[in-house]
Design an enzyme around this catalytic site. Structure first.
Site, PDB file in Angstrom:
ATOM      1  N   LYS A 115       6.592  -9.697   4.684  1.00  0.00           N
ATOM      2  CA  LYS A 115       6.475  -9.252   6.082  1.00  0.00           C
ATOM      3  C   LYS A 115       5.340 -10.004   6.765  1.00  0.00           C
ATOM      4  O   LYS A 115       4.192  -9.573   6.753  1.00  0.00           O
ATOM      5  CB  LYS A 115       6.230  -7.740   6.120  1.00  0.00           C
ATOM      6  CG  LYS A 115       5.964  -7.175   7.510  1.00  0.00           C
ATOM      7  CD  LYS A 115       6.120  -5.662   7.562  1.00  0.00           C
ATOM      8  CE  LYS A 115       5.662  -5.118   8.900  1.00  0.00           C
ATOM      9  NZ  LYS A 115       6.073  -3.726   9.125  1.00  0.00           N
ATOM     10  N   LYS A 118       4.825  -0.371   1.288  1.00  0.00           N
ATOM     11  CA  LYS A 118       4.172  -1.405   2.106  1.00  0.00           C
ATOM     12  C   LYS A 118       2.661  -1.425   1.884  1.00  0.00           C
ATOM     13  O   LYS A 118       2.048  -0.384   1.697  1.00  0.00           O
ATOM     14  CB  LYS A 118       4.453  -1.135   3.586  1.00  0.00           C
ATOM     15  CG  LYS A 118       3.684  -2.061   4.520  1.00  0.00           C
ATOM     16  CD  LYS A 118       3.829  -1.672   5.976  1.00  0.00           C
ATOM     17  CE  LYS A 118       2.454  -1.517   6.597  1.00  0.00           C
ATOM     18  NZ  LYS A 118       2.524  -1.291   8.062  1.00  0.00           N
ATOM     19  N   ARG A 149       3.977  14.854  16.003  1.00  0.00           N
ATOM     20  CA  ARG A 149       4.243  13.605  15.264  1.00  0.00           C
ATOM     21  C   ARG A 149       5.592  13.710  14.547  1.00  0.00           C
ATOM     22  O   ARG A 149       6.386  12.776  14.541  1.00  0.00           O
ATOM     23  CB  ARG A 149       3.107  13.339  14.250  1.00  0.00           C
ATOM     24  CG  ARG A 149       1.775  13.018  14.930  1.00  0.00           C
ATOM     25  CD  ARG A 149       0.751  12.460  13.952  1.00  0.00           C
ATOM     26  NE  ARG A 149       0.208  13.440  13.029  1.00  0.00           N
ATOM     27  CZ  ARG A 149      -0.912  14.151  13.218  1.00  0.00           C
ATOM     28  NH1 ARG A 149      -1.603  13.996  14.331  1.00  0.00           N
ATOM     29  NH2 ARG A 149      -1.335  15.005  12.297  1.00  0.00           N
TER      30      ARG A 149
HETATM   31  P1  13P Z   1       4.029  -3.770  14.557  1.00  0.00           P
HETATM   32  O1  13P Z   1       5.443  -4.238  14.577  1.00  0.00           O
HETATM   33  O2  13P Z   1       3.715  -2.789  15.672  1.00  0.00           O
HETATM   34  O3  13P Z   1       3.035  -4.882  14.449  1.00  0.00           O
HETATM   35  O4  13P Z   1       3.864  -2.883  13.268  1.00  0.00           O
HETATM   36  C1  13P Z   1       4.378  -3.357  12.080  1.00  0.00           C
HETATM   37  C2  13P Z   1       3.551  -2.906  10.967  1.00  0.00           C
HETATM   38  O5  13P Z   1       4.024  -2.279  10.060  1.00  0.00           O
HETATM   39  C3  13P Z   1       2.122  -3.261  10.969  1.00  0.00           C
HETATM   40  O6  13P Z   1       1.564  -3.012   9.720  1.00  0.00           O
END
Ligand code: 13P
Length: 336
Positions: free
Chosen positions: A217, A134, A44
């Site tokens: 987002k 996030k 990873r």
């Molecule tokens: P994806 O762009 O693969 O949807 O992932 C973004 C993300 O941070 C999802 O929580």
């Protein structure tokens, strides 16, 4: 300009976007096993440090979202992961929710957890170098869903999270993801996504969150992935802009979309049109996980020691996303 606003703008300005490399170990294991690579901490780390030391980091990536394991790792050449990211000029970020559980009294829906002990964890992440965070709320569409209960409780959690993050001098990414799964039309997605986002801002305002120091987002407005009625990329861009124009307060500096299961090319094309048609004051960029990493992961899995081939693939994808974030992407540039 507040410090938080400056950080937010540094992450998303000038055609830069966010690399969402914060897959939990469970999700990363699925991704690695799908390409026949063993999901060990070493593998990873190797994949991620290969991306984070790519040339494109300097030009196209303003921030990287990490998972707890990764932010604590040291690269094979002795630098900490946050230092590696900062040395390219990008800002290290961290996923701080602890995942979803079934929502009591609406058990087919999800609630995101992670508020307990969050203040202490934020202090630890700040010391490790994180300057943004996030938290993802997740919503499904069907006749009954998302329920008012799910819309209200996830918005409440996102607001409490955001207030704590700003108190810790970091920028919260507010991610309400309305999933693309289902047979619903794009207009249903537009209506339900708008309800979800509006409720998030009601709660953020109630919790006195500085809206100039967050990044939203969201998902784009798409037909359900099982719907026979798919709409054009142009319509996706128009409906996405309509949704955001009507539900996001103008103080918010920018919007960084998730890719949510769109292919790399679809996610790029749609972002490009959103920017070409952008009639709002928001910066519109990417915060992609799969749509930035899928091809690079495939190439890497063929020979995990071939750093160059993996980086070349990632550099191209990051460049295409950056062009799309400026409305300058084209098929010709994609295939050059
Ligand atoms: P994806 O762009 O693969 O949807 O992932 C973004 C993300 O941070 C999802 O929580």
């Amino acid at each position: 300009m507040s410090e938080l606003n400056k950080i937010a703008l540094k992450i998303i300005s000038n055609g830069k976007g966010i690399l969402a490399a914060d897959e939990s170990n469970g999700t990363m294991t699925k991704r690695l096993e799908a390409v026949n690579v063993a999901s060990t901490p070493e593998n990873r780390l190797l994949f991620r440090e290969t991306l984070f030391s790519s040339e494109s980091m300097k030009k196209y990536i303003g921030g990287v979202i990490l998972y707890d394991e990764t932010i604590n790792q040291t690269t094979n050449f002795g630098k900490s992961i946050p230092d590696l990211i900062s040395s390219s000029g990008a800002i290290p970020g961290i996923k701080v929710d602890t995942g979803t559980k079934s929502l009591a009294n609406s058990s087919e829906e999800k609630i995101t957890e992670g508020l307990d002990g969050l203040r202490e964890r934020l202090n630890k992440y700040y010391k490790l170098g994180a300057r943004f965070t996030k938290w993802r709320g997740v919503y499904t569409i069907s006749n009954k869903y998302p329920s008012k209960l799910s819309i209200n409780s996830n918005a409440h959690a996102l607001a409490r999270y955001s207030a704590l993050v700003q108190e810790s001098k970091m920028v919260p990414i507010v991610e309400p993801e309305v999933l693309m799964d289902g047979e619903h039309s794009a207009d249903i997605c537009l209506k339900k996504t708008s309800d979800v986002i509006k409720k998030c801002f009601d709660e953020l305002i109630l919790h006195k969150v500085d809206l100039s120091g967050i990044i939203l987002k969201p998902n784009m407005i798409l037909s359900g992935n099982q719907s026979k009625d798919q709409i054009s990329n142009e319509d996706i861009s128009q409906k996405t802009l309509e949704c955001l124009k009507n539900s996001v307060p103008i103080e918010v500096p920018g919007i960084a979309f998730l890719s949510g299961g769109q292919s790399e090319i679809e996610a790029t094309k749609n972002l490009n049109l959103i920017n070409q048609n952008n009639n709002t004051r928001f910066i519109m960029t990417f915060s992609y996980g799969r749509a930035l990493q899928q091809s690079a992961l495939r190439i890497w899995s063929k020979n995990i020691k071939d750093i160059k081939a993996t980086q070349n693939t990632f550099n191209h994808r990051a460049k295409m996303c950056s062009l799309a974030a400026q409305g300058k992407w084209s098929n010709e540039l994609e295939n050059k």
